[in-house]
Design a protein around this motif. Sequence first.
Motif, PDB file in Angstrom:
ATOM      1  N   ALA A  89       0.832  -0.967   0.222  1.00  0.00           N
ATOM      2  CA  ALA A  89       0.094   0.085  -0.180  1.00  0.00           C
ATOM      3  C   ALA A  89       0.994   0.986  -0.158  1.00  0.00           C
ATOM      4  O   ALA A  89       1.404   1.254   0.623  1.00  0.00           O
ATOM      5  CB  ALA A  89      -1.545  -0.060   0.775  1.00  0.00           C
ATOM      6  N   PRO A  90       0.383   2.352  -0.813  1.00  0.00           N
ATOM      7  CA  PRO A  90       1.144   3.486  -0.335  1.00  0.00           C
ATOM      8  C   PRO A  90       1.453   3.892   0.920  1.00  0.00           C
ATOM      9  O   PRO A  90       0.419   4.181   1.526  1.00  0.00           O
ATOM     10  CB  PRO A  90       0.354   4.706  -1.971  1.00  0.00           C
ATOM     11  CG  PRO A  90      -0.655   3.795  -1.745  1.00  0.00           C
ATOM     12  CD  PRO A  90      -0.614   2.530  -1.480  1.00  0.00           C
ATOM     13  N   VAL A  91       2.502   4.923   1.198  1.00  0.00           N
ATOM     14  CA  VAL A  91       2.261   5.701   2.311  1.00  0.00           C
ATOM     15  C   VAL A  91       1.535   6.568   2.821  1.00  0.00           C
ATOM     16  O   VAL A  91       0.697   6.637   4.267  1.00  0.00           O
ATOM     17  CB  VAL A  91       3.544   6.265   2.650  1.00  0.00           C
ATOM     18  CG1 VAL A  91       3.865   7.537   4.086  1.00  0.00           C
ATOM     19  CG2 VAL A  91       4.861   5.471   2.535  1.00  0.00           C
ATOM     20  N   ALA A  92       0.292   7.072   1.897  1.00  0.00           N
ATOM     21  CA  ALA A  92      -0.901   7.461   1.623  1.00  0.00           C
ATOM     22  C   ALA A  92      -1.936   7.226   3.074  1.00  0.00           C
ATOM     23  O   ALA A  92      -2.937   7.622   3.304  1.00  0.00           O
ATOM     24  CB  ALA A  92      -1.266   8.520   0.629  1.00  0.00           C
ATOM     25  N   LYS A  93      -1.870   5.514   2.700  1.00  0.00           N
ATOM     26  CA  LYS A  93      -3.333   5.197   3.335  1.00  0.00           C
ATOM     27  C   LYS A  93      -2.979   4.698   4.435  1.00  0.00           C
ATOM     28  O   LYS A  93      -3.449   3.631   4.922  1.00  0.00           O
ATOM     29  CB  LYS A  93      -3.512   4.109   2.314  1.00  0.00           C
ATOM     30  CG  LYS A  93      -3.849   4.620   0.840  1.00  0.00           C
ATOM     31  CD  LYS A  93      -5.223   5.076   0.405  1.00  0.00           C
ATOM     32  CE  LYS A  93      -5.650   4.739  -0.811  1.00  0.00           C
ATOM     33  NZ  LYS A  93      -6.837   5.521  -1.007  1.00  0.00           N
ATOM     34  N   LEU A  94      -1.311   5.130   5.037  1.00  0.00           N
ATOM     35  CA  LEU A  94      -1.433   5.037   5.867  1.00  0.00           C
ATOM     36  C   LEU A  94      -2.690   4.935   7.301  1.00  0.00           C
ATOM     37  O   LEU A  94      -2.606   6.302   7.353  1.00  0.00           O
ATOM     38  CB  LEU A  94       0.185   5.360   7.019  1.00  0.00           C
ATOM     39  CG  LEU A  94       0.855   4.785   8.308  1.00  0.00           C
ATOM     40  CD1 LEU A  94       1.631   3.067   8.487  1.00  0.00           C
ATOM     41  CD2 LEU A  94       2.190   5.783   8.029  1.00  0.00           C
ATOM     42  N   GLU A  95      -2.945   3.816   8.195  1.00  0.00           N
ATOM     43  CA  GLU A  95      -2.995   4.227   9.312  1.00  0.00           C
ATOM     44  C   GLU A  95      -2.717   5.007  10.913  1.00  0.00           C
ATOM     45  O   GLU A  95      -3.537   5.252  11.783  1.00  0.00           O
ATOM     46  CB  GLU A  95      -4.708   3.273   9.224  1.00  0.00           C
ATOM     47  CG  GLU A  95      -5.640   3.882   8.199  1.00  0.00           C
ATOM     48  CD  GLU A  95      -5.985   2.342   8.319  1.00  0.00           C
ATOM     49  OE1 GLU A  95      -6.796   1.513   8.742  1.00  0.00           O
ATOM     50  OE2 GLU A  95      -8.029   2.017   7.816  1.00  0.00           O
ATOM     51  N   ASP A  96      -2.005   4.842  11.043  1.00  0.00           N
ATOM     52  CA  ASP A  96      -0.594   4.500  12.183  1.00  0.00           C
ATOM     53  C   ASP A  96      -0.720   6.355  12.367  1.00  0.00           C
ATOM     54  O   ASP A  96      -0.090   6.519  11.050  1.00  0.00           O
ATOM     55  CB  ASP A  96      -0.388   3.864  12.533  1.00  0.00           C
ATOM     56  CG  ASP A  96       1.131   3.104  13.703  1.00  0.00           C
ATOM     57  OD1 ASP A  96       0.171   3.794  14.431  1.00  0.00           O
ATOM     58  OD2 ASP A  96       2.012   3.235  13.748  1.00  0.00           O
ATOM     59  N   ARG A  97      -0.425   6.840  13.091  1.00  0.00           N
ATOM     60  CA  ARG A  97       0.131   7.964  13.764  1.00  0.00           C
ATOM     61  C   ARG A  97       0.851   7.842  14.940  1.00  0.00           C
ATOM     62  O   ARG A  97       0.387   7.592  15.538  1.00  0.00           O
ATOM     63  CB  ARG A  97      -0.885   9.045  13.480  1.00  0.00           C
ATOM     64  CG  ARG A  97      -2.185   9.593  12.549  1.00  0.00           C
ATOM     65  CD  ARG A  97      -1.546   9.546  11.436  1.00  0.00           C
ATOM     66  NE  ARG A  97      -2.634   9.595  10.312  1.00  0.00           N
ATOM     67  CZ  ARG A  97      -2.833   9.280   9.830  1.00  0.00           C
ATOM     68  NH1 ARG A  97      -2.247   8.403   9.597  1.00  0.00           N
ATOM     69  NH2 ARG A  97      -3.773   9.502   8.542  1.00  0.00           N
ATOM     70  N   ILE A  98       2.106   8.849  14.483  1.00  0.00           N
ATOM     71  CA  ILE A  98       2.958   9.224  15.704  1.00  0.00           C
ATOM     72  C   ILE A  98       3.266  10.562  15.623  1.00  0.00           C
ATOM     73  O   ILE A  98       3.664  11.018  14.872  1.00  0.00           O
ATOM     74  CB  ILE A  98       4.442   8.511  14.833  1.00  0.00           C
ATOM     75  CG1 ILE A  98       4.776   7.719  14.856  1.00  0.00           C
ATOM     76  CG2 ILE A  98       6.065   9.285  16.320  1.00  0.00           C
ATOM     77  CD1 ILE A  98       4.241   6.464  16.188  1.00  0.00           C
ATOM     78  N   GLY A 110     -12.921   2.511  13.785  1.00  0.00           N
ATOM     79  CA  GLY A 110     -14.206   2.326  13.493  1.00  0.00           C
ATOM     80  C   GLY A 110     -14.522   3.311  12.529  1.00  0.00           C
ATOM     81  O   GLY A 110     -14.583   3.271  10.898  1.00  0.00           O
ATOM     82  N   GLU A 111     -13.805   4.253  12.332  1.00  0.00           N
ATOM     83  CA  GLU A 111     -14.677   5.780  11.390  1.00  0.00           C
ATOM     84  C   GLU A 111     -12.556   6.737  11.134  1.00  0.00           C
ATOM     85  O   GLU A 111     -12.196   7.255  12.354  1.00  0.00           O
ATOM     86  CB  GLU A 111     -15.286   6.534  11.152  1.00  0.00           C
ATOM     87  CG  GLU A 111     -15.651   7.293  12.162  1.00  0.00           C
ATOM     88  CD  GLU A 111     -17.326   7.478  11.876  1.00  0.00           C
ATOM     89  OE1 GLU A 111     -17.385   8.662  12.601  1.00  0.00           O
ATOM     90  OE2 GLU A 111     -18.329   6.183  12.353  1.00  0.00           O
ATOM     91  N   TYR A 112     -12.949   7.173  10.642  1.00  0.00           N
ATOM     92  CA  TYR A 112     -11.454   8.550  10.455  1.00  0.00           C
ATOM     93  C   TYR A 112     -12.134   9.578  11.565  1.00  0.00           C
ATOM     94  O   TYR A 112     -12.927  10.411  11.068  1.00  0.00           O
ATOM     95  CB  TYR A 112     -11.099   9.094   8.807  1.00  0.00           C
ATOM     96  CG  TYR A 112     -10.736   9.966   8.826  1.00  0.00           C
ATOM     97  CD1 TYR A 112      -9.300   9.992   9.344  1.00  0.00           C
ATOM     98  CD2 TYR A 112     -11.060  11.274   8.495  1.00  0.00           C
ATOM     99  CE1 TYR A 112      -8.113  11.023   9.528  1.00  0.00           C
ATOM    100  CE2 TYR A 112      -9.562  12.612   8.560  1.00  0.00           C
ATOM    101  CZ  TYR A 112      -8.358  12.101   8.771  1.00  0.00           C
ATOM    102  OH  TYR A 112      -7.756  13.302   8.868  1.00  0.00           O
ATOM    103  N   ALA A 113     -10.685   9.770  11.793  1.00  0.00           N
ATOM    104  CA  ALA A 113     -10.901  10.592  13.028  1.00  0.00           C
ATOM    105  C   ALA A 113      -9.919  12.366  12.791  1.00  0.00           C
ATOM    106  O   ALA A 113      -9.385  12.232  13.210  1.00  0.00           O
ATOM    107  CB  ALA A 113     -11.212  10.769  14.335  1.00  0.00           C
ATOM    108  N   ALA A 114     -10.949  13.540  11.775  1.00  0.00           N
ATOM    109  CA  ALA A 114      -9.666  14.193  11.528  1.00  0.00           C
ATOM    110  C   ALA A 114      -9.633  15.188  12.415  1.00  0.00           C
ATOM    111  O   ALA A 114      -8.888  15.442  12.372  1.00  0.00           O
ATOM    112  CB  ALA A 114     -11.469  15.317  10.382  1.00  0.00           C
ATOM    113  N   ALA A 115     -10.418  15.277  13.283  1.00  0.00           N
ATOM    114  CA  ALA A 115      -9.888  16.478  13.945  1.00  0.00           C
ATOM    115  C   ALA A 115      -8.561  15.810  15.247  1.00  0.00           C
ATOM    116  O   ALA A 115      -7.662  16.229  14.752  1.00  0.00           O
ATOM    117  CB  ALA A 115     -11.048  16.651  16.060  1.00  0.00           C
TER     118      ALA A 115
END
Length: 163
Positions: free
Chosen positions: A73-82, A108-113
């Motif tokens: 998967a491309p890095v843009a699809k990464l769901e982990d955050r530091i 569960g879903e994306y948290a934009a904040a």
Amino acid sequence: MDQFEISELADWLEANHDALLAKTTLLPEAKVAAAVDYLKVLAHPAADYLNMLQGNYFREESDHKLNLLDDKAPVAKLEDRIMVNHVDGSITEDKLNFTYNHEPVFDGEYAAAVDLNIVKYGLEVIGAVATTGHLQTVTAALSPDAVLTLLVAAHTFAQWQKA
């Protein structure tokens, strides 16, 4: 981008927090990428990373703070955050220590904040020491995975705003 513009960008994000979340003001993704490029932590220009495969990034640059679970998967699809959450040490002695923590943005879903806060707070912490003029010290102390997270979080947030 220069040493002062990182803090200015963080301040702008703070001042426009509500408008960004309301999608009435767009996140300046290119400015976040320019800040990342200015920091010189990553080996390639920021623009190269979003399409890079996670497996390639993991093998070539990652400091293994991120959970890169999909090699193809491309890095843009990464769901982990530091998140860069703190800095201490002595800038005059060229000894800095950044601290980081994982931030769940997909529960569960994306948290934009959460992504907005990752970018805003990370730039605020980094900007506080970048203004000292000790760029090499800042660069050496920063985690590549945390800097990559700034790109991914800004990109994902910008895509969410366009949806």
